[in-house]
Design an enzyme around this catalytic site. Structure first.
Site, mmCIF file in Angstrom:
data_model
loop_
_atom_site.group_PDB
_atom_site.id
_atom_site.type_symbol
_atom_site.label_atom_id
_atom_site.label_comp_id
_atom_site.label_asym_id
_atom_site.label_seq_id
_atom_site.Cartn_x
_atom_site.Cartn_y
_atom_site.Cartn_z
ATOM 1 N N CYS A 128 35.858 17.583 -10.974
ATOM 2 C CA CYS A 128 37.035 16.995 -10.327
ATOM 3 C C CYS A 128 37.979 16.445 -11.393
ATOM 4 C CB CYS A 128 36.610 15.886 -9.366
ATOM 5 S SG CYS A 128 35.827 16.494 -7.862
ATOM 6 N N ARG A 148 33.246 5.828 -11.244
ATOM 7 C CA ARG A 148 33.527 6.724 -12.367
ATOM 8 C C ARG A 148 34.004 5.971 -13.601
ATOM 9 N NH1 ARG A 148 31.076 8.138 -9.037
ATOM 10 N NH2 ARG A 148 31.315 9.913 -7.645
ATOM 11 N N GLU A 178 40.027 11.748 -13.778
ATOM 12 C CA GLU A 178 38.577 11.614 -13.883
ATOM 13 C C GLU A 178 38.094 12.344 -15.140
ATOM 14 O OE1 GLU A 178 34.643 12.757 -11.234
ATOM 15 O OE2 GLU A 178 36.367 11.847 -10.252
#
Length: 333
Positions: free
Chosen positions: A237, A188, A310
């Protein structure tokens, strides 16, 4: 009012606005005022933004960020806004909206060339129709190709970085290609730097039976629908999974009994504890941020784990910093 541009320069907002209008007119771009992040992001929260500029071609986008940089005007790119939480303040910079940067993908053999504003789920469907595999696990991520590249989006054993052959970026007002192998594709996170604009990419996929690809996409879709709050307003998320942990962040938060926890208009989803959702017409980013910080503090206190966001958190007071960094980060990733 004065907007700081660097240590040695400053420009009034009226001068800045005049420069933006001049640039938009010269490049035949749509430039809008009076927009709010609550209209531009999937969480439906966030304050006003000074300007939204919407290029429709990659070359046009490269030209406008060059001109903005030359004028010392801070900007940020935004696709579908599905991974952004902007606070409730007034954001004194230009949003470069890439939603119109979405011409039809070009398929040639196992390669597909696609612009940054194209829908990632739509690209997965298109690729399956062409019998091309490698991104079908990403089909439920509700964002654009540019956002997926920026954060190396991944799901169900697929990451976009593993199939990216080249990335098109803005360099000195032009569209330039960099090899995907020169990019650091991490969990990520990538080596792209603040101040770089991703314009598109060429993906190298592999041939497979279209029916098998569609079956895998359907399986991933069913898993996602059963485990995520797909009908709620979220940014996906909220936190990354711990890098060395065997337990996902959602389960950590769930085990602390925080499913359904509420702070004003923000709620920890009862479906998946790593999703913060917002409710109501007057939802605020402050509520979502307060709830997120409460989660981080409890996880740190009870588990000794430092959760990382995130979701990208954009704060209004970062606008002067953006003006400085928009002149940096132009090296190859």
């Amino acid at each position: 009012m004065i907007m700081v541009v660097s240590e040695n320069e400053s420009v009034t907002f009226s001068d800045r606005d005049a420069a933006i209008e001049r640039i938009a007119t010269a490049l035949e771009l749509r430039a809008e005022r009076g927009r709010r992040f609550a209209e531009l992001t999937s969480l439906r929260v966030g304050g006003a933004v000074d300007w939204v500029i919407s290029p429709q071609a990659e070359a046009q986008a490269a030209a406008v960020v060059y001109e903005l940089d030359q004028a010392g005007v801070a900007w940020r790119p935004l696709g579908s806004g599905s991974n952004v939480l902007a606070d409730d303040g007034v954001h004194h910079y230009v949003i470069l909206s890439l939603k119109d940067l979405k011409g039809e993908p070009q398929f040639e053999g196992n390669r597909v060339s696609v612009s940054a504003g194209y829908s990632l789920p739509r690209l997965c469907i298109d690729s399956a129709r062409h019998g091309l595999s490698g991104i079908e696990g990403l089909g439920g991520i509700p964002g654009t190709v540019g956002g997926a590249l920026w954060m190396n989006a991944g799901a169900y054993d697929h990451e976009i970085g593993t199939v990216t052959e080249t990335v098109r970026v803005a360099r000195n007002g032009q569209v330039s290609e960099v090899p995907g192998s020169s990019v650091q594709w991490n969990y990520r996170h990538t080596s792209f730097r603040e101040g770089e604009l991703l314009l598109g990419a060429t993906l190298l996929l592999r041939e497979d039976d279209p029916e098998k690809i569609r079956a895998r996409m359907e399986e991933a879709k069913e898993r996602r629908l059963s485990s995520q709050p797909h009908t709620s307003r979220s940014a996906g998320c909220f936190f990354k999974n711990p890098p060395s942990g065997k337990v996902g962040t959602g389960k950590i938060i769930d085990d602390m009994g925080m499913k359904g926890a509420r702070r004003g208009s923000a709620v920890v989803s009862p479906v998946h504890a790593n999703f913060i959702v917002t409710e109501g017409d007057n939802a605020s980013a402050a509520d979502a941020l307060a709830l997120a910080e409460e989660i981080r503090e409890r996880v740190k206190r009870e588990q000794g784990i430092d959760l990382e966001y995130e979701v990208e958190v954009w704060r209004a007071n970062e606008s002067s910093e953006r003006a400085d960094t928009s002149r940096e980060g132009k090296e190859q990733p």
